[in-house]
Structure formats: structure tokens, C-alpha cells
Motif scaffolding. Sequence first.
Motif, PDB file in Angstrom:
ATOM      1  N   MET A   1      -8.992  41.171 -73.759  1.00 23.84           N
ATOM      2  CA  MET A   1      -8.498  40.936 -74.969  1.00 23.84           C
ATOM      3  C   MET A   1      -8.953  42.283 -75.807  1.00 23.84           C
ATOM      4  O   MET A   1      -8.308  42.549 -76.876  1.00 23.84           O
ATOM      5  N   LEU A   2     -10.312  42.645 -75.598  1.00 25.88           N
ATOM      6  CA  LEU A   2     -10.914  43.676 -76.378  1.00 25.88           C
ATOM      7  C   LEU A   2      -9.962  45.000 -76.424  1.00 25.88           C
ATOM      8  O   LEU A   2      -9.845  45.559 -77.380  1.00 25.88           O
ATOM      9  N   LYS A   3      -9.628  45.422 -75.133  1.00 22.94           N
ATOM     10  CA  LYS A   3      -8.533  46.660 -74.986  1.00 22.94           C
ATOM     11  C   LYS A   3      -7.433  46.291 -75.737  1.00 22.94           C
ATOM     12  O   LYS A   3      -6.934  47.326 -76.365  1.00 22.94           O
ATOM     13  N   GLU A   4      -6.788  45.262 -75.792  1.00 24.69           N
ATOM     14  CA  GLU A   4      -5.561  45.031 -76.625  1.00 24.69           C
ATOM     15  C   GLU A   4      -5.774  45.121 -78.076  1.00 24.69           C
ATOM     16  O   GLU A   4      -5.125  45.648 -78.706  1.00 24.69           O
ATOM     17  N   ILE A   5      -6.831  44.866 -78.406  1.00 24.71           N
ATOM     18  CA  ILE A   5      -7.277  44.915 -80.087  1.00 24.71           C
ATOM     19  C   ILE A   5      -7.344  46.188 -80.430  1.00 24.71           C
ATOM     20  O   ILE A   5      -6.789  46.668 -81.608  1.00 24.71           O
ATOM     21  N   GLN A   6      -8.069  47.127 -79.688  1.00 24.57           N
ATOM     22  CA  GLN A   6      -8.292  48.352 -79.817  1.00 24.57           C
ATOM     23  C   GLN A   6      -7.151  49.037 -79.810  1.00 24.57           C
ATOM     24  O   GLN A   6      -6.747  50.038 -80.436  1.00 24.57           O
TER      25      GLN A   6
ATOM     26  N   TYR B   1      -8.487  38.594 -84.555  1.00 22.24           N
ATOM     27  CA  TYR B   1      -9.275  39.780 -84.983  1.00 22.24           C
ATOM     28  C   TYR B   1      -8.624  40.615 -85.996  1.00 22.24           C
ATOM     29  O   TYR B   1      -7.652  40.611 -86.614  1.00 22.24           O
ATOM     30  N   LEU B   2      -9.285  41.464 -86.292  1.00 25.28           N
ATOM     31  CA  LEU B   2      -9.176  42.813 -87.317  1.00 25.28           C
ATOM     32  C   LEU B   2      -8.847  42.338 -88.745  1.00 25.28           C
ATOM     33  O   LEU B   2      -8.443  43.180 -89.664  1.00 25.28           O
ATOM     34  N   ARG B   3      -9.433  41.091 -89.011  1.00 24.42           N
ATOM     35  CA  ARG B   3      -9.519  40.613 -90.633  1.00 24.42           C
ATOM     36  C   ARG B   3     -10.310  41.464 -91.192  1.00 24.42           C
ATOM     37  O   ARG B   3     -10.053  41.637 -92.474  1.00 24.42           O
ATOM     38  N   ASN B   4     -11.244  42.269 -90.670  1.00 27.12           N
ATOM     39  CA  ASN B   4     -12.218  42.983 -91.290  1.00 27.12           C
ATOM     40  C   ASN B   4     -11.748  44.584 -91.638  1.00 27.12           C
ATOM     41  O   ASN B   4     -12.416  45.319 -92.175  1.00 27.12           O
ATOM     42  N   ALA B   5     -10.530  44.810 -91.212  1.00 27.50           N
ATOM     43  CA  ALA B   5      -9.887  46.101 -91.338  1.00 27.50           C
ATOM     44  C   ALA B   5     -10.158  46.364 -92.900  1.00 27.50           C
ATOM     45  O   ALA B   5      -9.451  45.675 -93.832  1.00 27.50           O
ATOM     46  N   ALA B   6     -10.213  47.644 -93.474  1.00 25.29           N
ATOM     47  CA  ALA B   6     -10.261  47.892 -94.877  1.00 25.29           C
ATOM     48  C   ALA B   6      -9.125  48.797 -95.100  1.00 25.29           C
ATOM     49  O   ALA B   6      -8.966  49.872 -95.040  1.00 25.29           O
ATOM     50  N   GLY B   7      -8.064  48.058 -95.174  1.00 26.03           N
ATOM     51  CA  GLY B   7      -6.763  48.168 -95.869  1.00 26.03           C
ATOM     52  C   GLY B   7      -5.746  47.448 -95.152  1.00 26.03           C
ATOM     53  O   GLY B   7      -6.226  46.488 -94.471  1.00 26.03           O
TER      54      GLY B   7
END
Length: 181
Positions: free
Chosen positions: A1-6, A167-173
Amino acid sequence: MLKEIQHVQATADRLYSEAEVEAALDKMAETINRSLADRNPLLLCVMNGGIVMSGKLIPRLTMPLEIDAINASRYRNQTSGSCLEWKLKPGTPLAGRTVLILDDILDEGITLKAIVAYCLEQGATEVLSAVLIDKKLDHKKPITADFVGLETENRYLFGYGMDYKGYLRNAAGIYACKETI
């Protein structure tokens, strides 16, 4: 899963920078402050997507207010969803109150419409909504937001509370996935 998110994060298109999102929150707060100055609103953060937007917006609001949360989801950490699942209802009584629902995105509008209906069933005298993103679709939505920060095209988004499979809720933008989900 981590590779997919990255991979999703590395290939995404940035639609709005952190500075652009913060400026939109400033404008939305100004409008809400003018509109709700004398209404003693109860703010309902829609979990989990509304966490970031609510946390950034609430300190910009100047009127007396109360805060609670609600969680109704169709997605369950997936990229699409069907039936609505109620996970959390507010503990604060809604009867006789002006309720302002705070959410990350107005997509299809199904969840927001259900939350508004729930608030009215509980006796709220007025239910308004504020969304960070209003996604433009090629069909009419069952509900419109009263306060909107930004608009986007119809792509799968993440950042500022919006997620990709949790995941990625914390992305700044605000980012759009490059590939079709």
C-alpha cells in the motif's frame, strides 16, 4: 500500500498551493463572520475529511460558537462509495440552533444532503454548509454549499483533509491524481 500512496503523491498535479488554500480560507472566514455574527452557531466538523479545513477555519471565526462533530461516510477509505454509514452523531443538541456544517469537499452531494436532513430532523432552525472544495460536475447536485473556498474540475483529489484511500489528508495543498482511479 505504501508504494501505491508514494506513487500517487509523486505523480499528482498540484491544483492549489498551500498559500492559495490559506487565502481561500481567509475569504471564506470573512464571509462566514459577516453572515453568522449574531447567530450563535453550532459548527459540525464532518469527520474525517473536515478535520484539516475545520482546524484551519475555526480560529479565523470571530463570533461566539460551539463545536461538535459528525461522521457519515460513503467511502470507507476507498475511492468510491455507495450506502451511507453513520459512525458519529453530535452530542450537542441541535434543536433551535443555526448549524454550520464544515467539510472538505462537495463532490456528489449525497453525504452533505443526508447530514443537512439529519440536522433538520433534530430540530435545527437553520442548516448551512461550508466546504473547502466544490467539485464541478457535468450534472446537477442535490445540494449546494453556502460557503465555498475553491472550485476544482472533476478529478480525484487529496490534501487539506481529502484523502486517497485514507492517506494524504495531510498534504499541504490540493492535488489531483494523475491517473484514473
